[in-house]
Design an enzyme around this catalytic site. Structure first.
Site, PDB file in Angstrom:
ATOM      1  N   GLY A  55      -8.589 -13.786  12.106  1.00 57.91           N
ATOM      2  CA  GLY A  55      -9.018 -15.058  12.676  1.00 57.91           C
ATOM      3  C   GLY A  55      -8.183 -16.197  12.098  1.00 57.91           C
ATOM      4  N   SER A 122      -3.694  -9.632   9.536  1.00 58.67           N
ATOM      5  CA  SER A 122      -3.459 -10.927  10.148  1.00 58.67           C
ATOM      6  C   SER A 122      -3.944 -12.036   9.206  1.00 58.67           C
ATOM      7  CB  SER A 122      -4.150 -10.975  11.520  1.00 58.67           C
ATOM      8  OG  SER A 122      -3.668 -12.028  12.298  1.00 58.67           O
ATOM      9  N   TRP A 123      -4.889 -12.874   9.615  1.00 61.67           N
ATOM     10  CA  TRP A 123      -5.446 -13.842   8.677  1.00 61.67           C
ATOM     11  C   TRP A 123      -6.059 -13.136   7.472  1.00 61.67           C
ATOM     12  CZ3 TRP A 123      -6.065 -17.995   6.036  1.00 61.67           C
ATOM     13  CH2 TRP A 123      -7.261 -18.247   5.365  1.00 61.67           C
ATOM     14  N   ASP A 276       5.031  -6.853  17.259  1.00 61.20           N
ATOM     15  CA  ASP A 276       3.921  -7.787  17.041  1.00 61.20           C
ATOM     16  C   ASP A 276       4.347  -9.176  17.511  1.00 61.20           C
ATOM     17  OD1 ASP A 276       1.949  -9.491  15.995  1.00 61.20           O
ATOM     18  OD2 ASP A 276       1.668  -8.270  14.206  1.00 61.20           O
ATOM     19  N   HIS A 304       0.186  -6.039  17.578  1.00 58.33           N
ATOM     20  CA  HIS A 304      -0.486  -6.679  16.450  1.00 58.33           C
ATOM     21  C   HIS A 304      -1.812  -6.044  16.066  1.00 58.33           C
ATOM     22  CE1 HIS A 304      -1.656  -9.999  13.814  1.00 58.33           C
ATOM     23  NE2 HIS A 304      -2.809 -10.088  14.455  1.00 58.33           N
TER      24      HIS A 304
END
Length: 324
Positions: A55, A122-123, A276, A304
């Site tokens: 996120g 990711s985040w 990605d 991703h």
């Protein structure tokens, strides 16, 4: 990159372990008026690992429990402030990277865990790196997917037209929500609408924000999916936008890379999709080059998402190797 072989008790396509239910669920009261959902699954006295979702605002899902051998690992998952089953939903008050780092430490102490492996994408990879740099003595290993480090260049790639050059139709829909005069800074333009007074407008722009990222998450998105719920879209879009417009609340651009010396001794395992579009591979490559204790697995034929079969298989293989 060749996909890892299937594992005993796991599915052959992606290596995932069978669906698993938590053995404990709780809500923790955090400073600033937040109530954070925490769950544990697997072996109660097993090797601890904490899962950090993406996120910001993505929340955890049952599928995230399936990357770990339940006979070996004690898996801790939680929904970060303002999203998933944590409340208040979509709240950005008292919601910064440093609040989340402090929450991770509170969860660790509450559960009586001395140190643990950190698993994030990711985040979640960015948050995991920052947590490890802040508390290096609490991290046994880092397992990271789809690396993001909250730099201006990364945000410009995804919200400034770089990724849009590969997905012009999706980019036109996303950028076209904004009048042309405001398109030089889409993060700021969306911020004005995501936090405006009109509830209908907030939901409409939240769904557009979430839809742009969702469309690019996998290499082959297949048929178009339906709209996310208003609650999910608002949490995801408002929290992401809040963090991005504030540059992650970090100490200047390049904060993560400047502090890699703090975790030079921590083993790291990086899994990156070759194609990605959200977090391009050069960031993972740069991180690996700056991290003596790391390995990098570049997965061919993957984008991703955590759900990409090649990425799933490689992450399960990493966690299986760490059992030893």
């Amino acid at each position: 990159m060749k996909e890892s072989p299937s594992h005993a008790g796991a599915s052959s396509r992606s290596g995932l372990y069978p669906p698993l239910e938590p053995f404990r669920q709780q809500v923790m009261e955090m400073p600033g008026g937040h109530r954070v959902y925490v769950e544990q699954c697997g072996k109660p006295d097993g090797a601890p690992v904490v899962v950090l979702h993406g996120g910001p605002g993505g929340g955890c899902s049952p599928g995230m429990r399936r990357f770990f051998d339940p006979a070996h690992y004690r898996v801790v998952l939680f929904d970060q402030r303002g999203c998933g089953r944590s409340t208040p939903n979509a709240s950005v008050a008292n919601n910064t990277t440093w609040d989340l780092v402090a929450d991770i430490e509170r969860i660790r102490a509450e559960l009586g865990i001395e140190d643990w492996a950190v698993f994030g994408g990711s985040w979640g990879a960015c948050l995991g790196l920052i947590y490890a740099q802040t508390h290096p003595d609490r991290v046994r290993a880092l397992v990271l997917r789809g690396v993001f480090t909250m730099t201006r260049a990364e945000l410009d790639w995804f919200y400034g037209g770089g990724a849009g050059g590969f997905w012009p139709d999706q980019w036109a829909a996303f950028a076209g929500m904004i009048p042309e005069a405001e398109r030089r800074d889409l993060i700021a333009a969306y911020n004005r609408r995501l936090f405006g007074e009109d509830e209908g407008e907030r939901v409409r722009f939240a769904r557009a924000w979430a839809g742009w990222e969702s469309a690019l998450a996998v290499l082959d998105p297949g048929e178009a999916r339906g709209y996310p719920s208003a609650g999910y879209a608002l949490a995801f879009a408002r929290l992401e936008n809040h963090y991005f417009i504030n540059a992650g609340f970090l100490d200047g651009d390049g904060h993560v890379m400047r502090n890699m010396d703090r975790i030079a001794h921590v083993p790291g395992h990086i899994v990156q999709g070759r194609y990605d579009m959200i977090c391009p591979p050069h960031t993972a490559h740069r991180l690996h080059a700056a991290w003596p204790g790391s390995t990098l697995r570049m997965v061919t034929g993957a984008g991703h998402a955590l759900s990409e079969p090649g990425i799933s298989a490689e992450l399960v293989a990493v966690m299986d190797r760490l059992r030893g």
